[in-house]
Design a protein around this motif. Structure first.
Motif, PDB file in Angstrom:
ATOM      1  N   ASP A 173       7.517  -0.952  -2.122  1.00  0.00           N
ATOM      2  CA  ASP A 173       8.822  -0.534  -2.631  1.00  0.00           C
ATOM      3  C   ASP A 173       9.578   0.127  -1.483  1.00  0.00           C
ATOM      4  N   GLY A 174      10.718  -0.403  -1.131  1.00  0.00           N
ATOM      5  CA  GLY A 174      11.502   0.111  -0.013  1.00  0.00           C
ATOM      6  C   GLY A 174      11.987   1.532  -0.191  1.00  0.00           C
ATOM      7  N   ARG A 175      11.963   2.045  -1.426  1.00  0.00           N
ATOM      8  CA  ARG A 175      12.399   3.414  -1.681  1.00  0.00           C
ATOM      9  C   ARG A 175      11.274   4.423  -1.523  1.00  0.00           C
ATOM     10  N   VAL A 176      10.058   3.950  -1.313  1.00  0.00           N
ATOM     11  CA  VAL A 176       8.884   4.816  -1.223  1.00  0.00           C
ATOM     12  C   VAL A 176       8.390   4.831   0.220  1.00  0.00           C
ATOM     13  N   SER A 177       8.110   6.019   0.732  1.00  0.00           N
ATOM     14  CA  SER A 177       7.592   6.140   2.094  1.00  0.00           C
ATOM     15  C   SER A 177       6.084   5.878   2.094  1.00  0.00           C
ATOM     16  N   TRP A 178       5.740   4.597   2.054  1.00  0.00           N
ATOM     17  CA  TRP A 178       4.331   4.243   2.117  1.00  0.00           C
ATOM     18  C   TRP A 178       3.732   4.712   3.446  1.00  0.00           C
ATOM     19  N   GLU A 179       4.596   4.838   4.461  1.00  0.00           N
ATOM     20  CA  GLU A 179       4.116   5.310   5.763  1.00  0.00           C
ATOM     21  C   GLU A 179       3.627   6.757   5.667  1.00  0.00           C
ATOM     22  N   ALA A 180       4.359   7.601   4.928  1.00  0.00           N
ATOM     23  CA  ALA A 180       3.919   8.990   4.741  1.00  0.00           C
ATOM     24  C   ALA A 180       2.602   9.018   3.969  1.00  0.00           C
ATOM     25  N   HIS A 181       2.442   8.124   3.023  1.00  0.00           N
ATOM     26  CA  HIS A 181       1.200   8.037   2.259  1.00  0.00           C
ATOM     27  C   HIS A 181       0.041   7.637   3.172  1.00  0.00           C
ATOM     28  N   LEU A 182       0.241   6.567   3.916  1.00  0.00           N
ATOM     29  CA  LEU A 182      -0.810   6.062   4.804  1.00  0.00           C
ATOM     30  C   LEU A 182      -1.170   7.080   5.885  1.00  0.00           C
ATOM     31  N   PHE A 183      -0.157   7.579   6.605  1.00  0.00           N
ATOM     32  CA  PHE A 183      -0.443   8.510   7.700  1.00  0.00           C
ATOM     33  C   PHE A 183      -0.940   9.859   7.179  1.00  0.00           C
ATOM     34  N   GLY A 231      -8.010   7.247  -7.414  1.00  0.00           N
ATOM     35  CA  GLY A 231      -8.335   6.072  -6.603  1.00  0.00           C
ATOM     36  C   GLY A 231      -7.197   5.075  -6.478  1.00  0.00           C
ATOM     37  N   THR A 232      -6.339   5.012  -7.479  1.00  0.00           N
ATOM     38  CA  THR A 232      -5.211   4.076  -7.411  1.00  0.00           C
ATOM     39  C   THR A 232      -4.166   4.490  -6.381  1.00  0.00           C
ATOM     40  N   LEU A 233      -4.304   5.678  -5.821  1.00  0.00           N
ATOM     41  CA  LEU A 233      -3.373   6.091  -4.764  1.00  0.00           C
ATOM     42  C   LEU A 233      -3.400   5.129  -3.581  1.00  0.00           C
ATOM     43  N   VAL A 234      -4.512   4.454  -3.377  1.00  0.00           N
ATOM     44  CA  VAL A 234      -4.600   3.549  -2.227  1.00  0.00           C
ATOM     45  C   VAL A 234      -3.483   2.501  -2.254  1.00  0.00           C
ATOM     46  N   TRP A 235      -3.021   2.118  -3.458  1.00  0.00           N
ATOM     47  CA  TRP A 235      -1.930   1.138  -3.542  1.00  0.00           C
ATOM     48  C   TRP A 235      -0.627   1.712  -2.988  1.00  0.00           C
ATOM     49  N   GLY A 236      -0.494   3.029  -3.018  1.00  0.00           N
ATOM     50  CA  GLY A 236       0.706   3.666  -2.478  1.00  0.00           C
ATOM     51  C   GLY A 236       0.777   3.636  -0.963  1.00  0.00           C
ATOM     52  N   MET A 237      -0.310   3.220  -0.316  1.00  0.00           N
ATOM     53  CA  MET A 237      -0.327   3.119   1.138  1.00  0.00           C
ATOM     54  C   MET A 237       0.115   1.746   1.621  1.00  0.00           C
ATOM     55  N   LEU A 238       0.535   0.902   0.693  1.00  0.00           N
ATOM     56  CA  LEU A 238       0.985  -0.446   1.041  1.00  0.00           C
ATOM     57  C   LEU A 238       2.501  -0.545   0.866  1.00  0.00           C
ATOM     58  N   PRO A 239       3.156  -1.325   1.717  1.00  0.00           N
ATOM     59  CA  PRO A 239       4.619  -1.459   1.621  1.00  0.00           C
ATOM     60  C   PRO A 239       5.031  -2.327   0.434  1.00  0.00           C
TER      61      PRO A 239
END
Length: 180
Positions: free
Chosen positions: A156-166, A146-154
């Protein structure tokens, strides 16, 4: 249960392919990322839509993706084998295309888009199917990841939150398309 483990051969092959690519990438000083990574809105970056899940920024990145890839992949394979390939291809292509179209201008690599896609798929399938097995699977996924949802937010600039969200949105869409 043991008689069903053969159904996870595809997952072993996927993880092996990721780690073989990681070793090659180390030897080539990560030049594969520059050549085959996803670069938004660049023609050269289109190949990254399909290649992104196999490329990682470093060993720590590949390691961090391996466990959730195995765990969620096993739930996908054991719970919905009939739709596994279609859902996975849909997630990679739809999620990757959305990253290519809408993400910030950066190099995007890693299997996390697929991981988040499987996460979204397994949660959405419980809503679409409305059966006990899907509900139990979604509950396990929600409590475990469930904590993965935080990875869908911008964050950390080194993490592709966009890939997570999409990826997550593509997974939810795949559940609807394949089970509606």
């Amino acid at each position: 249960m043991l008689q069903h483990l053969w159904r996870l051969d595809w997952l072993i092959a996927l993880v092996a392919a990721i780690w073989i690519m990681q070793l090659i990438n180390i030897i080539l000083k990560y030049r594969l990322n520059g050549s085959f990574g996803l670069r938004p809105r660049q023609t050269k970056g289109l190949i990254g839509i399909a290649a992104m899940p196999f490329l990682h920024g470093n060993v720590a990145h590949a390691s961090a993706n391996t466990y959730p890839l195995v765990a969620l992949g096993a739930l996908m394979g054991l719970g919905d084998e009939a739709n596994l390939a279609a859902a996975s291809v849909f997630i990679v292509l739809a999620g990757g295309t959305a990253v290519w179209l809408f993400a910030r201008n950066a190099l995007h690599v890693g299997a996390s888009g697929l991981i988040f896609g499987w996460f979204g798929y397994l949660l959405a399938r419980a809503v679409v199917d409305a059966n006990f097995q899907s509900f139990v699977t979604a509950t396990v996924v929600a409590f475990s990841y469930g904590t993965l949802v935080w990875g869908m937010l911008p964050r950390d600039g080194r993490v592709s939150w966009e890939a997570h969200l999409f990826g997550a949105l593509a997974g939810a869409a795949a559940a609807y398309v394949l089970h509606a």
